[in-house]
Each structure stands twice: as structure tokens, then as C-alpha cells.
Write a protein that holds these residues in place. Sequence first.
Motif, mmCIF file in Angstrom:
data_model
loop_
_atom_site.group_PDB
_atom_site.id
_atom_site.type_symbol
_atom_site.label_atom_id
_atom_site.label_comp_id
_atom_site.label_asym_id
_atom_site.label_seq_id
_atom_site.Cartn_x
_atom_site.Cartn_y
_atom_site.Cartn_z
ATOM 1 N N ARG A 1 0.821 -1.216 0.000
ATOM 2 C CA ARG A 1 0.000 0.000 0.000
ATOM 3 C C ARG A 1 0.854 1.265 0.000
ATOM 4 O O ARG A 1 0.549 2.232 -0.691
ATOM 5 N N THR A 2 1.912 1.279 0.812
ATOM 6 C CA THR A 2 2.696 2.504 0.971
ATOM 7 C C THR A 2 3.802 2.640 -0.064
ATOM 8 O O THR A 2 4.260 3.754 -0.327
ATOM 9 N N GLY A 3 4.275 1.517 -0.613
ATOM 10 C CA GLY A 3 5.396 1.578 -1.539
ATOM 11 C C GLY A 3 6.732 1.777 -0.853
ATOM 12 O O GLY A 3 7.743 2.036 -1.512
ATOM 13 N N VAL A 4 6.770 1.658 0.475
ATOM 14 C CA VAL A 4 8.014 1.815 1.248
ATOM 15 C C VAL A 4 8.530 0.423 1.605
ATOM 16 O O VAL A 4 7.884 -0.293 2.381
ATOM 17 N N PRO A 5 9.675 -0.011 1.057
ATOM 18 C CA PRO A 5 10.206 -1.339 1.391
ATOM 19 C C PRO A 5 10.511 -1.439 2.880
ATOM 20 O O PRO A 5 11.221 -0.598 3.440
ATOM 21 N N LEU A 6 9.975 -2.452 3.526
ATOM 22 C CA LEU A 6 10.151 -2.581 4.970
ATOM 23 C C LEU A 6 11.607 -2.849 5.328
ATOM 24 O O LEU A 6 12.083 -2.407 6.375
ATOM 25 N N ARG B 1 13.634 -0.772 8.060
ATOM 26 C CA ARG B 1 14.318 -1.412 9.182
ATOM 27 C C ARG B 1 15.790 -1.003 9.232
ATOM 28 O O ARG B 1 16.336 -0.705 10.300
ATOM 29 N N ALA B 2 16.445 -0.994 8.064
ATOM 30 C CA ALA B 2 17.868 -0.640 8.024
ATOM 31 C C ALA B 2 18.088 0.793 8.501
ATOM 32 O O ALA B 2 19.038 1.084 9.242
ATOM 33 N N ALA B 3 17.206 1.714 8.088
ATOM 34 C CA ALA B 3 17.331 3.108 8.510
ATOM 35 C C ALA B 3 17.115 3.243 10.008
ATOM 36 O O ALA B 3 17.828 3.994 10.699
ATOM 37 N N ALA B 4 16.120 2.529 10.551
ATOM 38 C CA ALA B 4 15.855 2.596 11.985
ATOM 39 C C ALA B 4 17.027 2.022 12.781
ATOM 40 O O ALA B 4 17.418 2.577 13.823
ATOM 41 N N LEU B 5 17.612 0.932 12.306
ATOM 42 C CA LEU B 5 18.748 0.337 13.010
ATOM 43 C C LEU B 5 19.972 1.250 12.946
ATOM 44 O O LEU B 5 20.710 1.380 13.938
ATOM 45 N N ALA B 6 20.187 1.892 11.780
ATOM 46 C CA ALA B 6 21.312 2.826 11.669
ATOM 47 C C ALA B 6 21.147 3.988 12.634
ATOM 48 O O ALA B 6 22.114 4.436 13.268
ATOM 49 N N ALA B 7 19.908 4.492 12.776
ATOM 50 C CA ALA B 7 19.655 5.572 13.729
ATOM 51 C C ALA B 7 19.867 5.096 15.157
ATOM 52 O O ALA B 7 20.362 5.840 16.012
ATOM 53 N N LEU C 1 16.723 9.698 13.430
ATOM 54 C CA LEU C 1 15.594 9.296 12.590
ATOM 55 C C LEU C 1 15.193 10.427 11.648
ATOM 56 O O LEU C 1 14.950 10.207 10.449
ATOM 57 N N ARG C 2 15.127 11.651 12.178
ATOM 58 C CA ARG C 2 14.715 12.782 11.356
ATOM 59 C C ARG C 2 15.725 13.073 10.246
ATOM 60 O O ARG C 2 15.350 13.519 9.162
ATOM 61 N N GLU C 3 17.002 12.814 10.514
ATOM 62 C CA GLU C 3 18.005 12.972 9.463
ATOM 63 C C GLU C 3 17.755 12.011 8.304
ATOM 64 O O GLU C 3 18.138 12.283 7.167
ATOM 65 N N ARG C 4 17.095 10.914 8.587
ATOM 66 C CA ARG C 4 16.826 9.893 7.576
ATOM 67 C C ARG C 4 15.408 9.976 7.037
ATOM 68 O O ARG C 4 14.898 9.032 6.434
ATOM 69 N N GLY C 5 14.722 11.094 7.278
ATOM 70 C CA GLY C 5 13.380 11.297 6.745
ATOM 71 C C GLY C 5 12.290 10.600 7.525
ATOM 72 O O GLY C 5 11.174 10.450 7.018
ATOM 73 N N LEU C 6 12.573 10.163 8.748
ATOM 74 C CA LEU C 6 11.595 9.483 9.584
ATOM 75 C C LEU C 6 11.268 10.344 10.792
ATOM 76 O O LEU C 6 11.880 11.382 11.015
ATOM 77 N N ASP C 7 10.287 9.912 11.569
ATOM 78 C CA ASP C 7 9.917 10.645 12.774
ATOM 79 C C ASP C 7 9.528 9.641 13.844
ATOM 80 O O ASP C 7 9.293 8.456 13.569
ATOM 81 N N LEU C 8 9.435 10.126 15.078
ATOM 82 C CA LEU C 8 9.070 9.292 16.215
ATOM 83 C C LEU C 8 7.873 9.925 16.906
ATOM 84 O O LEU C 8 7.909 11.100 17.272
ATOM 85 N N ARG C 9 6.815 9.156 17.068
ATOM 86 C CA ARG C 9 5.595 9.629 17.717
ATOM 87 C C ARG C 9 5.166 8.620 18.785
ATOM 88 O O ARG C 9 5.706 7.517 18.870
ATOM 89 N N GLN C 10 4.155 9.004 19.540
ATOM 90 C CA GLN C 10 3.592 8.115 20.545
ATOM 91 C C GLN C 10 2.377 7.417 19.954
ATOM 92 O O GLN C 10 1.416 8.070 19.539
ATOM 93 N N GLY C 11 2.416 6.100 19.888
ATOM 94 C CA GLY C 11 1.284 5.328 19.392
ATOM 95 C C GLY C 11 0.489 4.720 20.523
ATOM 96 O O GLY C 11 0.777 4.924 21.706
ATOM 97 N N ARG C 12 -0.505 3.928 20.181
ATOM 98 C CA ARG C 12 -1.360 3.320 21.203
ATOM 99 C C ARG C 12 -0.619 2.272 22.031
ATOM 100 O O ARG C 12 -0.912 2.070 23.208
ATOM 101 N N SER C 13 0.362 1.589 21.398
ATOM 102 C CA SER C 13 1.094 0.528 22.091
ATOM 103 C C SER C 13 2.522 0.924 22.422
ATOM 104 O O SER C 13 3.327 0.067 22.779
ATOM 105 N N GLY C 14 2.852 2.202 22.295
ATOM 106 C CA GLY C 14 4.201 2.656 22.576
ATOM 107 C C GLY C 14 4.718 3.536 21.459
ATOM 108 O O GLY C 14 3.993 3.871 20.510
ATOM 109 N N PRO C 15 5.993 3.955 21.527
ATOM 110 C CA PRO C 15 6.562 4.815 20.482
ATOM 111 C C PRO C 15 6.521 4.135 19.115
ATOM 112 O O PRO C 15 6.763 2.928 18.999
ATOM 113 N N VAL C 16 6.226 4.921 18.086
ATOM 114 C CA VAL C 16 6.157 4.399 16.714
ATOM 115 C C VAL C 16 7.056 5.239 15.821
ATOM 116 O O VAL C 16 7.191 6.452 16.004
#
Length: 409
Positions: free
Chosen positions: A197-202, A206-212, A226-241
Motif C-alpha cells: 500500500r505505501t510503496g516503502v520497502p520494509l 528497518r535498516a534506517a531505523a537500526l542505523a539511527a 531518525l529525522r536525518e533519515r526522513g523518519l519521525d518518532l511519535r507516541q502510538g497506542r502501544s508505545g513509540p512508533v
Amino acid sequence: MISGAERGKGGDALARHLLKPENDTVEVLVPRGLGSRDLIGQVRELVALSLGGRTDRPVYHVHCDPDPAIQDNDGARARFWALFEAEFRLGGQPFAGAVHVKHGRRHEHRVYSLVRQSGAVVDLAWDFLRRERCGRIVEYEFGMPSPTPSKHSRAIVSALRQAGRDDVAAWMEASGTTDAARPVARLSPQERLIETRTGVPLDDLRAAALAAWTASTDGAAFLAALRERGLDLRQGRSGPVVVDRTGTAHLATRLVGAAARRADGTRIPAAEVKARLAGLTLQNHGETHGQDRRAHDRSAVAQAPGGGPRDGAGAGGNPGREVAHRGAGGTDADGGRSDRRSVEHALSRLVARPREARLRGRLRLMAPGRNRELAYALDGIRRRDWVWVPGMTDIWGLPITPDGRPRLG
């Protein structure tokens, strides 16, 4: 022998899936317990037969795909279905299906009704494990040199011994499948759908999150990485996402842990991820979704030909594009319609109601703060060209027709 299954509501989409032209050949099976001639009608009939059951997912879509090493494909499929129906007590239950040949491999799909004639629903507890056990028996009986690897191998061996199939259990143990490392799929079915659906290879995510993670020592540094790699960190229902560029959220503990396991085989514990992020104050995921969407819409209007903000008179608006707005004196509930259209729409529904319901509705509409204009319009309907029987009146003292309803001209 590979098998898969999904429980659902049924419907035409399922039937069309079984008839997909992307297969080399599609052969519709002779159904059991159904009278429709085509597969779409058969699936509809399965759903209709299940209406008496206490479930909103009355059909079970199952497929089996014998290994190419099995020469007797038809015999293997027939044996699998016999074992499968005995395991789940589905003998005699209506089903429809099709046999596909795709890339030279022949496999079969069946759609079963899960509701019995008594209204009871078939028990599908531990269905994956139970189908895997049927598959191992077929592989053994049809001469495969070793079983298909499964993370449930030890549980399957135990169940086979309880069922008296020591021969199959010994064959599995001799192959070493019970001692092998449990295979882990690259993606779960849900993750595969999200990736499509998103077109973003998981794997990239994963590699970007591990590098961060490895480039940081605390929560704030991890967020910055994470933000340097175009990602962000938010609070989800089950913890940080971790939020990717499409706005899709991925649970941080799962994302980092799975990335580490795929990188070197050692998973970073969820407790370690939570401990590093414990001191962060994060914005809730989706908190600014509405504002972001409105900003996106305003940007799209401004960039379009003849773009720019529209006012009530349509100045500067895009040709041919309508923008909902409130009429004079309108409310949020009007949905952008003028008062007259709102009254006419509601009036057409009120007139069709029984006269007692119309009376109650009129009394409510005349209450303070309600729509008096609609109440007066309803009164006008009552007084238009009625035909009545002399001496018969309604609760308001107005004449009515012999059937007890006002007759409109």
C-alpha cells in the motif's frame, strides 16, 4: 505441501480472485451442496446459507499447493482434502472452488461454509498447526525425501504421536527438522499488505531505523538520527512508533528488534528500546493529521491552474470545481446546502412516515432551537388537496382518507 487459509465474509471479490486471468489455466470445481452454476453465484450462496450462524466471517478460503517433488499432484490434493475435512469436521459442508495452474504448478482453492445446519460454527482453533500436520502426512505418504520446514515441527511431531502416526513423526525427526532453527518470514501478511500500500520497502525502513539506533546513545539522539533519515518518532497506542514518509506508523520496538535480528541474528529486546525512549515527550501519532491534511489541500489549490483561496463568490477558484460552503444562516449539519435544499430533502423523508410519526416529528421541530421552517413546511403538506370521508378526522381535527392516511394531490 504448502497450504494457506483465510477466514472472511465472502463476496464477489473472493470469487473474482479465484477466477483471475493471470493464472495459466483456471478450472472451476464441481461444488458441493450448492445449486448455482457459476463461481460468483456459488460464493454468494455460501454466504446466504451461513446467515443463521452467529459469526460475521462465515466462509473459510483454503488453498493447497503440493511440492513439485510429488509426481501425483491430483492424488496428493485429494488426500490433503480428505485429511483436512476429517481434521476440521468439514465433511458434508458446502464448498466451491477452483484449480489453478500458475508457472507450471497446479494448486487448488476451496471456499467452505463454516456454519452448520444447526447454526453452530466450525471450530478453527490452531488452524495453521492443524493444516501443517495434514500437509506433513501427505508429504510422507507421497514419498517426499524430507518435510517442508515449519516453525511448528516439534508441536506437529507431538500431535502425530498422539494420533498414532509414529511413522510420520519418526520421518520428521530423522530429517532434522525438529532441531533446525525456526524459519522466520521476512514479512508477515499484514506487513506485506502495508508495504504494497505505501510503496516503502520494509527492509529499507528497518535498516534506517537500526542505523539511527546504532548512531545514538539516548532517546533524543535517536529521534534526531531518525529525522536525518526522513523518519519521525511519535507516541502510538502501544508505545513509540516510527513514522515513515507516507505517515504510516511502525512500532519502534518491533522495527528495531527485527532489524537487528536480520542484521546479525541478535534481537534488541523491546525493554531496551523502551528504556532508551522513556524520557522523551512525544507527540501522539495522528494528532496533527487534520491540520496537515488541510495544509496539503490549501497547497494543492494554490498550485493548481487559477488556484488560490476561494471565497463565497468563487473569486480566484478553479474553473468547474465546487467547494462546499455554508449558506446564509446555515449550520455544520447542513453539509454546505442552502436552507431550502435542506428543508426539501428532510421533508421528502418525513412525508413518507406514518402520520403518528409525523405528528411527533412536528412537535419536536416546533420546540425552541429547532427547525420551525421544516415544521411549517410539514404543516403545508398536510393541508394540500386531501380527499376524505365525511366525519373522519385525525388527532388534530383535520379530515383524513378511509385508509387512515392523508391523500396528497
